[in-house]
Design an enzyme around this catalytic site. Structure first.
Site, short mmCIF file in Angstrom:
data_model
loop_
_atom_site.label_atom_id
_atom_site.label_comp_id
_atom_site.label_asym_id
_atom_site.label_seq_id
_atom_site.Cartn_x
_atom_site.Cartn_y
_atom_site.Cartn_z
N GLU A 74 -1.90 11.41 3.94
CA GLU A 74 -3.01 11.25 4.88
C GLU A 74 -2.95 12.41 5.88
O GLU A 74 -1.92 13.05 6.06
CB GLU A 74 -2.92 9.92 5.60
CG GLU A 74 -3.11 8.71 4.71
CD GLU A 74 -3.11 7.43 5.52
OE1 GLU A 74 -4.20 6.87 5.74
OE2 GLU A 74 -2.01 7.00 5.94
N GLU B 68 0.87 -1.18 0.00
CA GLU B 68 0.00 0.00 0.00
C GLU B 68 0.91 1.22 0.00
O GLU B 68 1.91 1.26 0.72
CB GLU B 68 -0.90 0.01 1.24
CG GLU B 68 -1.74 1.27 1.39
CD GLU B 68 -2.59 1.26 2.67
OE1 GLU B 68 -3.04 0.17 3.07
OE2 GLU B 68 -2.79 2.34 3.26
#
EC number: 3.2.1.39
Length: 270
Positions: A142, A137
């Site tokens: 974020e 991933e």
């Protein structure tokens, strides 16, 4: 700004003797979002105990407006007929295209408010090394809505729980309120490294010239040697907030419940 000079030289050297060629973009100037994006749906918590349901190309949650994509987290009850109903709705979109290596960039203004979790990230097109996180991933950006000056980017790999690995930028603070104006968030992904960028300045580099999981991945850089697609989403709550309590009524205090994206672009080095 001078602190970024040396990383910028590294970025140049990593892709020497060529030029970036734009080969995919969405500037959100109209047309059907579903022509370029898939909408992932459901109320299953998404492996993180998230508090929202993701809906299907619904204007209340994802729309094009004034040359921007606007993803909105809305307090309303919603269900998918399978999982328990949730008290929030939002959107999670994935590109129909996928890539191995390149420069990936989003220009966006982030939300502001407790337990709002926007993300610009990538997942493998085919899980050739197995289920998450074995096939990797890539988190480009974020952000926690109650910390409007902090972003982070991460690579996930290995096998949960015992061999799960995470490397990346860590939680990085900047003298910027990311909800106040638009900024560019990027990743330069070469066969040798990943470099995270903010407003065209490299702020972190991870080498891919290593075996991330000895004895399982068959070469340096695995699992980041396969094609990945882009994800844009805005979650509410979940494990990302470390058990910090959140009552749905606290959403009344959100200063900004929207994740606004001016564009997403991808370049290849030729």
């Amino acid at each position: 700004m001078n602190a970024f000079t040396f990383p910028l030289l590294l970025a140049f050297c990593a892709f020497a003797h060529g030029a970036w060629v734009l080969d995919w973009e969405d500037e959100f100037n109209g047309g059907n979002l579903a022509d370029r994006w898939n909408f992932e749906l459901g109320c299953n918590g998404w492996g993180n105990n998230e508090l929202q349901c993701y809906t299907d190309n619904r204007g209340a949650n994802a729309r094009q407006e004034d040359g921007k994509l606007v993803i909105s987290a809305v307090r309303e009850w919603w269900g998918d007929g399978v999982n328990p109903d949730k008290e929030f709705t939002s959107a999670r979109m994935t590109t129909k295209a996928n890539w191995l290596h390149g420069k990936f960039e989003m220009r966006a203004r982030l939300p502001k408010g407790k337990h709002l979790w926007p993300a610009f990230w990538m997942m493998p097109q085919n899980s050739e090394y197995g289920g998450w996180p074995r096939s990797g991933e890539i988190d480009i950006t974020e952000y926690r809505g109650q910390r409007p000056q902090q972003i982070l980017g991460t690579l996930h790999f290995g096998a949960a729980p015992d061999n799960k690995g995470d490397v990346g930028t860590g939680e990085r603070d900047f003298p910027i309120d990311f909800s106040a104006d638009f900024h560019t968030f990027g990743l330069d992904w070469s066969p040798d490294s990943m470099q995270w960028l903010l407003d065209d300045q490299v702020y972190h580099t991870e080498s891919l010239q290593r075996n991330f999981w000895d004895g399982v991945y068959n070469q340096n850089g695995s699992p980041f040697d396969k094609n990945f697609f882009i994800i844009l989403n805005l979650a509410v709550g979940g494990n990302f907030f470390g058990g910090e309590p959140f009552d749905p009524s606290e959403s009344d205090g959100w200063a900004k419940n929207t994740f606004e994206v001016e564009y997403v672009k991808k370049w290849t080095w030729n």
